[in-house]
Structure formats: structure tokens, C-alpha cells
Design an enzyme around this catalytic site. Structure first.
Site, PDB file in Angstrom:
ATOM      1  N   HIS A  17      25.417 -15.938  30.161  1.00 20.17           N
ATOM      2  CA  HIS A  17      23.960 -16.057  30.668  1.00 20.17           C
ATOM      3  C   HIS A  17      22.885 -16.385  29.548  1.00 20.17           C
ATOM      4  O   HIS A  17      23.422 -16.846  28.580  1.00 20.17           O
ATOM      5  CB  HIS A  17      23.653 -14.568  31.342  1.00 20.17           C
ATOM      6  CG  HIS A  17      23.664 -13.508  30.288  1.00 20.17           C
ATOM      7  ND1 HIS A  17      22.832 -13.491  29.075  1.00 20.17           N
ATOM      8  CD2 HIS A  17      24.582 -12.321  30.415  1.00 20.17           C
ATOM      9  CE1 HIS A  17      22.987 -12.369  28.533  1.00 20.17           C
ATOM     10  NE2 HIS A  17      24.154 -11.574  29.124  1.00 20.17           N
ATOM     11  N   HIS A  20      23.595 -15.381  26.073  1.00 17.15           N
ATOM     12  CA  HIS A  20      24.507 -16.095  25.153  1.00 17.15           C
ATOM     13  C   HIS A  20      24.094 -17.293  24.810  1.00 17.15           C
ATOM     14  O   HIS A  20      24.332 -17.775  23.805  1.00 17.15           O
ATOM     15  CB  HIS A  20      26.023 -16.123  26.087  1.00 17.15           C
ATOM     16  CG  HIS A  20      26.192 -14.672  26.566  1.00 17.15           C
ATOM     17  ND1 HIS A  20      26.383 -14.487  27.891  1.00 17.15           N
ATOM     18  CD2 HIS A  20      26.803 -13.501  26.168  1.00 17.15           C
ATOM     19  CE1 HIS A  20      26.798 -13.316  28.088  1.00 17.15           C
ATOM     20  NE2 HIS A  20      26.806 -12.488  27.103  1.00 17.15           N
ATOM     21  N   CYS A 125      30.724   4.690  23.657  1.00 16.81           N
ATOM     22  CA  CYS A 125      30.133   4.171  24.656  1.00 16.81           C
ATOM     23  C   CYS A 125      31.217   2.663  24.780  1.00 16.81           C
ATOM     24  O   CYS A 125      31.234   2.127  23.995  1.00 16.81           O
ATOM     25  CB  CYS A 125      28.728   3.545  24.296  1.00 16.81           C
ATOM     26  SG  CYS A 125      28.050   2.121  25.421  1.00 16.81           S
ATOM     27  N   CYS A 128      29.420  -0.624  24.439  1.00 16.32           N
ATOM     28  CA  CYS A 128      29.334  -1.125  23.049  1.00 16.32           C
ATOM     29  C   CYS A 128      30.814  -1.135  22.406  1.00 16.32           C
ATOM     30  O   CYS A 128      30.825  -1.843  21.402  1.00 16.32           O
ATOM     31  CB  CYS A 128      28.449  -0.096  22.257  1.00 16.32           C
ATOM     32  SG  CYS A 128      26.815   0.043  22.426  1.00 16.32           S
ATOM     33  N   CYS A 142      23.180   5.906  26.121  1.00 21.14           N
ATOM     34  CA  CYS A 142      23.148   4.675  25.076  1.00 21.14           C
ATOM     35  C   CYS A 142      22.043   3.771  25.263  1.00 21.14           C
ATOM     36  O   CYS A 142      21.745   3.614  26.443  1.00 21.14           O
ATOM     37  CB  CYS A 142      24.352   3.870  25.157  1.00 21.14           C
ATOM     38  SG  CYS A 142      24.200   2.066  24.534  1.00 21.14           S
ATOM     39  N   HIS A 145      22.970   0.603  27.252  1.00 23.47           N
ATOM     40  CA  HIS A 145      23.864   0.439  28.371  1.00 23.47           C
ATOM     41  C   HIS A 145      23.201   1.445  29.502  1.00 23.47           C
ATOM     42  O   HIS A 145      23.725   1.629  30.448  1.00 23.47           O
ATOM     43  CB  HIS A 145      25.126   0.474  28.048  1.00 23.47           C
ATOM     44  CG  HIS A 145      25.704  -0.698  27.319  1.00 23.47           C
ATOM     45  ND1 HIS A 145      25.815  -0.567  26.089  1.00 23.47           N
ATOM     46  CD2 HIS A 145      26.140  -1.740  27.562  1.00 23.47           C
ATOM     47  CE1 HIS A 145      26.302  -1.545  25.660  1.00 23.47           C
ATOM     48  NE2 HIS A 145      26.466  -2.522  26.775  1.00 23.47           N
ATOM     49  N   LYS A 294      16.451  -5.507  28.975  1.00 19.51           N
ATOM     50  CA  LYS A 294      17.498  -6.311  28.290  1.00 19.51           C
ATOM     51  C   LYS A 294      18.377  -6.990  29.511  1.00 19.51           C
ATOM     52  O   LYS A 294      18.832  -6.579  30.382  1.00 19.51           O
ATOM     53  CB  LYS A 294      18.353  -5.708  27.470  1.00 19.51           C
ATOM     54  CG  LYS A 294      19.438  -6.609  26.795  1.00 19.51           C
ATOM     55  CD  LYS A 294      20.250  -5.808  26.044  1.00 19.51           C
ATOM     56  CE  LYS A 294      21.443  -6.932  25.440  1.00 19.51           C
ATOM     57  NZ  LYS A 294      22.621  -6.079  25.217  1.00 19.51           N
ATOM     58  N   LYS A 297      24.744  -8.321  31.616  1.00 20.53           N
ATOM     59  CA  LYS A 297      25.678  -8.379  32.703  1.00 20.53           C
ATOM     60  C   LYS A 297      25.807  -6.891  33.079  1.00 20.53           C
ATOM     61  O   LYS A 297      26.128  -6.617  34.390  1.00 20.53           O
ATOM     62  CB  LYS A 297      26.973  -9.138  32.405  1.00 20.53           C
ATOM     63  CG  LYS A 297      27.499  -8.356  30.959  1.00 20.53           C
ATOM     64  CD  LYS A 297      28.546  -9.221  30.290  1.00 20.53           C
ATOM     65  CE  LYS A 297      28.781  -8.710  29.062  1.00 20.53           C
ATOM     66  NZ  LYS A 297      29.088  -9.615  27.943  1.00 20.53           N
TER      67      LYS A 297
HETATM   68  O1  ME8 Z   1      28.922  -8.006  21.730  1.00 19.96           O
HETATM   69  N1  ME8 Z   1      19.196 -11.292  24.815  1.00 19.96           N
HETATM   70  O2  ME8 Z   1      29.877  -9.644  22.861  1.00 19.96           O
HETATM   71  P1  ME8 Z   1      28.793  -9.989  24.184  1.00 19.96           P
HETATM   72  C1  ME8 Z   1      19.595 -12.226  23.709  1.00 19.96           C
HETATM   73  N2  ME8 Z   1      32.026  -9.337  21.759  1.00 19.96           N
HETATM   74  N3  ME8 Z   1      20.821 -12.114  23.356  1.00 19.96           N
HETATM   75  C2  ME8 Z   1      21.875 -11.545  23.914  1.00 19.96           C
HETATM   76  C3  ME8 Z   1      21.469 -10.812  25.297  1.00 19.96           C
HETATM   77  C4  ME8 Z   1      19.895 -10.898  25.485  1.00 19.96           C
HETATM   78  N4  ME8 Z   1      19.533 -10.245  26.651  1.00 19.96           N
HETATM   79  N5  ME8 Z   1      22.556 -10.481  25.833  1.00 19.96           N
HETATM   80  C5  ME8 Z   1      23.557 -10.951  25.335  1.00 19.96           C
HETATM   81  C6  ME8 Z   1      29.849  -8.688  21.902  1.00 19.96           C
HETATM   82  N6  ME8 Z   1      23.235 -11.774  24.052  1.00 19.96           N
HETATM   83  C7  ME8 Z   1      31.111  -8.911  21.127  1.00 19.96           C
HETATM   84  C8  ME8 Z   1      30.692  -9.828  19.928  1.00 19.96           C
HETATM   85  S1  ME8 Z   1      31.493 -10.640  17.399  1.00 19.96           S
HETATM   86  C9  ME8 Z   1      32.599 -10.437  16.422  1.00 19.96           C
HETATM   87  C10 ME8 Z   1      31.938  -9.772  18.976  1.00 19.96           C
HETATM   88  C11 ME8 Z   1      24.073 -12.415  23.166  1.00 19.96           C
HETATM   89  O3  ME8 Z   1      29.589 -10.739  25.131  1.00 19.96           O
HETATM   90  C12 ME8 Z   1      23.623 -12.146  21.409  1.00 19.96           C
HETATM   91  O4  ME8 Z   1      24.238 -13.155  20.786  1.00 19.96           O
HETATM   92  O5  ME8 Z   1      28.324  -8.535  24.790  1.00 19.96           O
HETATM   93  C13 ME8 Z   1      24.574 -10.899  21.590  1.00 19.96           C
HETATM   94  O6  ME8 Z   1      24.458 -10.374  20.247  1.00 19.96           O
HETATM   95  C14 ME8 Z   1      25.953 -10.871  22.188  1.00 19.96           C
HETATM   96  O7  ME8 Z   1      25.321 -12.250  23.227  1.00 19.96           O
HETATM   97  C15 ME8 Z   1      26.580 -10.115  22.646  1.00 19.96           C
HETATM   98  O8  ME8 Z   1      27.657 -10.750  23.356  1.00 19.96           O
END
Ligand code: ME8
Length: 645
Positions: A17, A20, A125, A128, A142, A145, A294, A297
């Protein structure tokens, strides 16, 4: 110089989304910027594929975790090129090489006594994928979430993170730009004032099998973060590949604040234990919100990159995201602001400057760059502003201040538009005696545009390439060698080309998504707002109000039988949640025996109608592809009667 930039590896429990996409656009923009300033760059992204959440999502889709991960990982990989995001390496935590690296690191850390076995009770959680401290909870939930964590007690392996607390505090204090912006550095330092607990790094295989087995105890798999963070090393061929030596010392990570703690605390201490230097810098941005919540997903209020690209185009999307958010702070996404920016900044300011300048060169100079004469004070002011722009653009880019970098460009765009008005080249063109002046004015504009284009390359690569081609620039961009005034070569052929950005109509484009098409869903607790804009003018579109008149619900089929003398119709008895009869034209595709127990989606508020003598109270939704017909379904178990929104 070498430069290594990474995004988080994204979980494959849902599709990409806007959040990301934002992080990835930042990393892509920086890697393009670093390339045109003479660096050798490696940009890595990828997917995080182990853990409870993924196993659960796969289960709900009825496929194995690996199949599920393959499918969603491919979606991430295929989405990035549509946004002109061009990573050098896409890593997956299910890659064999990664699994081997994680296991060898676990062995090393274990052998040196930094991993031990113990019992633990904590608040976990799942969103997280980590234990939270009581302090982190807001009203027992949390904060990310919006759900209470589960209390879990079990025996597990722990990483002696506490051993490195003092070292970490010292490192952060002596390297002021280790965590940026400063607010996040302060947040981490304030967290580190309390004693650091050791990090639980395993899950028993009785609870989770979808993970990397611990090399020293196969009844356990490694905890997601110990697996995930190591991707930044695996992607470089740690420990013995040349890329590792070249890029690890210059590693910079981009993340959002949701995963600050794992990156600012777990990761440097893991590296320290391994005997490696920490990454060079951590860049932390805020959240994209919808209605103040925020975008995520798990909440479901997401905007997909594909819709943005389709609606606005790649470059307008990239521009908007970089211009609208102050790096580090939260921002709100709305179609309205997006359209306003596209019309004002891109179509009007940049688009007009570009097309007016080139049209005048076409009309008054036969489409060739004119000669420049001596500059007047006013010409010189624009020339100075344009060269200063490069310095200030670069300084802001280095500091990850993308909105300010863009402001620096737009200041010059605005000056150049004023310059056209005050110099009125169309008036100069009327008097042959003023020809040298006309040529100098047009040259000054073309040269300003060349410098603007140079800065736009990392931000809007497609647009910058089109602008370069119109301006007759054939050399690849290089901010170091091409930023002096005077680089435009007289007599070069230029062409006007199509408009850079179309003007968008406000309501017609904004309405479908803002008012609740699948791209966004209202956050919980928010009332649906009444649509305020007029119905879209395009034929075939319906308003949200029209859509809302259709009541969709989940229904469970509890009985099905053929209807006499009909090859097509089945009489279904469904619970939705009340019992009702629905006649469905699905007899050629489904046998009555295979239907009971299925949950489908129905239109629940249709006027009853009689079909072959049976009164039908609603309609079952199904998808058709040629001769095939497939009933609608829900992705997870949910009570009959649930509204579909
Ligand atoms: O945390 N606004 O993966 P994830 C801005 N797999 N950026 C956002 C966002 C939002 N509303 N939502 C998501 C994980 N992001 C782990 C990470 S790394 C070694 C492991 C972006 O799929 C942002 O970069 O939940 C956030 O840190 C990341 O997606 C979290 O992705």
C-alpha cells in the site's frame, strides 16, 4: 564513494500500500540522487516472509505459507517498477542464502554466550511481532494495532541485549546523526534510560513452525526480528563477499516509526555482539494517515499504489508523497490535496513554464537554442537563483528534507514564470532590433529549465527524461559536473512535446475513492461522511449514495435444491442472519450437494421476485469468466449476516 540504502523488508501478509510505497520511493529517490552525485549505490528492498501473521494469512487463504509468500512477494516485486522504484536487490527471507546466514549468525552469537535459554511471561502483540512493555500500551491496547496484546508464558531463547546497553547509549550520543530526525534519537535515548531487557529470539515449534530452525535446538524457530534484520547483511553476501566490505560501512536504513525500536535497539546490539560496526544512519519517517488514523492493512484503510498510478500517474504520485510529508512527521492522504498539488504545482507552475518556454523557442527561434548576450541584472538574478537552487536542493536531499528540496526548485519555477511575464518575449519578437534581447531571455529560460530538470531526475525520473529530451539534452544527468550556469548549447534542436501533466477535474476524480470505493475503508469508530460533491459526470459511474443503497451481506447456505423444470435455477436456503430463500441461476455450475456450509455474499435488500414459481428474497453474487461461474466467498470465517462494506 559507495552508498547502501535499504527499506524495511515488508511482511507478506497483505498487499503493498501507499505506506510501503512511500518508504520505497524515498529509498529510490535517494539512490538516484546519490548516483547523479557520483556515488556507487546499492539499493535493497524485499519481503519478510516468516512468522505467525504470515502463517495465519496463508491458512485463511487455504494455501501453504510458502505458496502464499511467493504470491504476495511477487506483488511487491512487480509493484515497484510501476512507481519507477528500481532496487538493485530484492531479498526474501525464504531465500536459502538468507536462511543459511541467519543460522550461521545464531551459531556464532550462541557460541560466544550471548544467547541463553529461559522462561518468560510477557505481553505479545502479534501485529508488531514482539513483546510490548506495559508502558507502551495505550488504554491497554497496542497503540499501532489498537488491540490488547496477549499474555504469553513460555520457555525460549534470549539474546543478551542488556549487555550492550551502555555501549549503545554511548554510540548514539557520540554519533548525533546515527538516528534521524532528532526526535527519534531522543525517543530512543529516553527509552534507554530504563534498564534494557534481553530479547526473546525464539518460538517453540509447537506454537510456530513457519520460521528458521535454531541451529542449536530444532524444537525452536527464530523470532521474526532476529531473522528479518539480518536481511541487511545477507543481501550484501555477508560475511565474505566483496559487496559486504564495500557497502556495510556506508549502510543507511529507511523505516517508519513503527519499527524504530527493532532498528535502533535490537539491530545495533545484534551487530555489536557479532563484532560488526553498526549501520551508519537510520532515517525514520512518520505515518501516512487516513482520517487521522495510520494507514494499515490490519485496520484496512489502505490506498493501493496501483490506483494512484492509474489515477494520477507515477511522477505526480512520487512528487505528491515527497512534497506533502515532512520527513519524520505524520501526513494525511487525500485525493483533494493530491489533485490540488497536481494542478497547481505540476500542471500550472512547472508545466506552463516548460511549455511556454519551448513554444516560444519553436515560434521565435525555429526550435533551436538561441545565443545568449550579456545578462541584465534581472537575467543574472534568475541565473543566480537557479544555481543557488542546486546547492540548496542538494543540502536538503542530503538531510532527507524532501519537501524543502522541492520547495527550492519551485521557488525558481515561480521566479522563472514571473520572468516570462516581465520580459514579455512575444513583445520583444515584434521588433527586429530587440532580437539579441529576445534570444538572451529565451536562452536564460532554457538554461533555468535545464538546471530544474537536473534536480528533478531523482524525484520524477520519467518527467525529467521527457524534459531532457525536449530540451535536446543527451548526456546522462550529473549534478556535480552539470550544475554551472551556461551548460545549454546554442543551436541545439529543442521540441515542445506533449503537456507534462494534465489538469485534473476535482470532484469527478476525487469522489469515487474518497467516499468509500474499495481503495479506502473508513477507520473504525468514524462515521461515514455524506458525499458533498456532485455526482461524477462520466457515464456509467455511480455515486456513493447510489452504491450505499445496495445492502450486501454475508450469507451461509444451509440448503440447496433443484427447481422443477429449470436447468439453470437452484433454490437456496440461506442464513443472513435470518433464514430466507434465494433463487440463483447457478445449477449448471454447482450441484446442490456441494453448497451447504458455504458462505457467500448476497444483495439483501432486493424486492422479492418470483422465478419459476419460487419467491426469491435477494441475489447471490458470483463472478463470470466466459462459461465459468464462481460463487463469491469471504476470506475468513465471519458470522452470517455481517455487512459487506
Ligand atoms: O514491519 N505510513 O513490515 P511491514 C508510512 N517486516 N509508512 C508505512 C505505513 C504508513 N501508514 N504503513 C507501513 C515490518 N509503512 C517488518 C520489517 S525490517 C527488517 C522488517 C511502511 O510490512 C514503513 O516503512 O509492517 C514501515 O516501517 C513498514 O512499511 C512496515 O512494514
Amino acid at each position: 564513494m559507495s552508498y547502501y540504502i535499504t527499506t524495511p523488508i515488508f511482511y507478506v501478509n497483505a498487499q503493498p500500500h501507499l505506506g510501503h510505497a512511500y518508504t520505497s520511493i524515498i529509498a529510490d529517490t535517494i539512490s538516484r540522487y546519490k548516483r547523479i552525485t557520483g556515488n556507487t549505490v546499492r539499493f535493497q528492498t524485499g519481503t519478510d516472509e516468516h512468522g505467525d501473521k504470515i502463517a495465519e494469512a496463508a491458512g485463511q487463504s487455504g494455501v501453504s505459507p510458502k505458496e502464499y509468500a511467493d504470491r504476495i512477494s511477487a506483488m511487491f516485486r512487480e509493484t515497484w517498477p510501476t512507481l519507477d522504484i528500481a532496487p538493485d536487490h530484492f531479498i526474501r527471507t525464504t531465500d536459502q542464502e538468507h536462511i543459511r546466514t541467519v543460522q550461521s549468525i545464531l551459531t556464532k552469537v550462541h557460541d560466544q554466550g550471548d544467547i541463553y535459554f529461559s522462561e518468560y511471561t510477557g505481553l505479545y502483540c502479534k501485529g508488531c511481532e514482539r513483546f510490548l512493555t506495559a508502558k507502551e500500551l495505550v488504554d491497554g491496547n497496542c497503540p499501532d494495532h489498537l488491540k490488547p496484546p496477549a499474555e504469553i508464558a513460555e520457555q525460549n531463547y534470549f539474546f543478551r541485549m542488556s549487555r550492550y546497553q551502555d555501549w549503545l547509549i554511548d554510540h548514539i550520543k557520540t554519533n548525533p546523526d546515527f538516528i534521524q530526525p532528532e526526535r527519534y534519537r531522543n525517543e530512543v535515548l529516553s527509552f534507554l534510560k530504563e534498564p534494557l531487557e534481553d530479547l526473546c529470539i525464539s518460538r517453540p515449534t509447537s506454537r510456530l513452525t513457519w520460521g528458521i530452525p535454531l541451529p542449536f535446538d530444532d524444537k525452536f524457530v527464530t523470532y521474526v526480528w532476529f531473522d528479518a534484520l539480518i536481511n541487511y547483511l545477507t543481501g550484501l553476501g555477508y560475511p565474505d563477499q566483496p559487496d559486504f566490505d564495500e557497502y556495510w560501512p556506508v549502510a543507511e536504513h529507511v523505516i517508519a516509526k513503527d519499527i524504530l525500536k527493532p532498528h535502533a535497539i535490537y539491530w545495533p546490539t545484534m551487530l555489536k555482539s557479532l563484532g560488526l560496526p553498526p549501520f551508519r544512519r537510520l532515517h525514520v519517517h512518520g505515518y501516512w494517515n487516513i482520517d487521522g488514523i495510520k494507514m494499515s492493512k490490519s485496520i484496512g484503510n489502505v490506498v493501493g499504489p496501483a490506483q494512484l498510478v492509474e489515477q494520477y500517474g507515477v511522477d505526480a504520485t512520487r512528487y505528491f508523497l515527497l512534497r506533502e510529508m515532512t520527513f519524520g512527521l505524520d501526513s494525511s492522504f487525500s485525493d483533494e490535496v493530491m489533485i490540488t498539488r497536481q494542478n497547481a504545482d505540476l500542471s500550472n507552475d512547472l508545466g506552463n513554464l516548460f511549455s511556454r518556454s519551448l513554444t516560444m523557442v519553436a515560434n521565435f527561434c525555429e526550435g533551436r537554442v538561441p545565443q545568449t548576450g550579456p545578462l541584465t541584472e534581472e537575467d543574472q538574478a534568475l541565473a543566480d537563483a537557479a544555481t543557488t537552487m542546486i546547492t540548496s536542493f542538494s543540502a536538503h536531499m542530503e538531510a532527507f528534507e524532501f519537501n524543502r528540496a522541492l520547495q527550492a526548485i519551485w521557488q525558481v519555477i515561480s521566479l522563472a514564470n514571473k520572468y516570462i511575464v516581465t520580459n514579455a518575449p512575444w513583445e520583444l519578437a515584434k521588433d527586429p532590433a530587440l532580437r539579441p534581447r529576445l534570444e538572451t531571455v529565451l536562452y536564460t529560460l532554457l538554461e533555468t529549465l535545464r538546471l530544474i530538470t537536473l534536480c528533478l531526475h531523482p524525484i520524477m525520473p520519467g518527467t525529467a527524461a521527457r524534459m531532457s529530451s525536449s530540451l535536446g539534452i543527451i548526456t546522462p544527468p550529473d549534478l556535480l559536473s552539470q550544475s554551472n550556469w551556461g551548460g545549454t548549447i546554442p543551436a541545439t534542436a529543442v521540441n515542445t512535446g506533449p503537456a507534462l501533466f494534465p489538469r485534473l477535474k476535482k470532484q469527478a476524480t476525487a469522489e469515487p475513492r474518497q467516499e468509500g470505493t474499495p481503495a479506502t475503508k473508513k477507520a473504525p469508530g468514524k462515521k461515514d461522511s455524506k458525499p458533498t460533491s456532485p455526482p461524477p459526470s462520466s457515464e456509467g459511474l455511480i455515486t456513493f449514495d447510489q452504491f450505499r443503497q445496495t445492502e450486501l451481506r454475508v450469507a451461509e447456505i444451509i440448503g440447496a435444491e433443484r427447481i422443477a423444470k429449470s436447468d439453470r435455477l437452484l433454490k437456496l436456503t440461506v442464513k443472513a442472519p435470518e433464514e430466507r430463500i434465494i433463487v440463483a441461476g447457478i445449477a449448471e455450475h454447482y450441484a446442490p450437494e456441494e453448497l451447504p456450509g458455504r458462505k457467500v455474499i448476497i444483495v439483501a435488500n432486493l424486492k422479492p421476485t418470483k422465478l419459476m414459481g419460487v419467491e426469491s428474497h435477494g441475489m447471490v453474487l458470483a463472478a463470470k469468466e466466459g462459461d465459468r461461474l464462481v460463487l463469491s466467498a469471504v476470506a475468513a470465517d465471519i458470522a452470517p449476516g455481517s455487512r459487506v462494506a
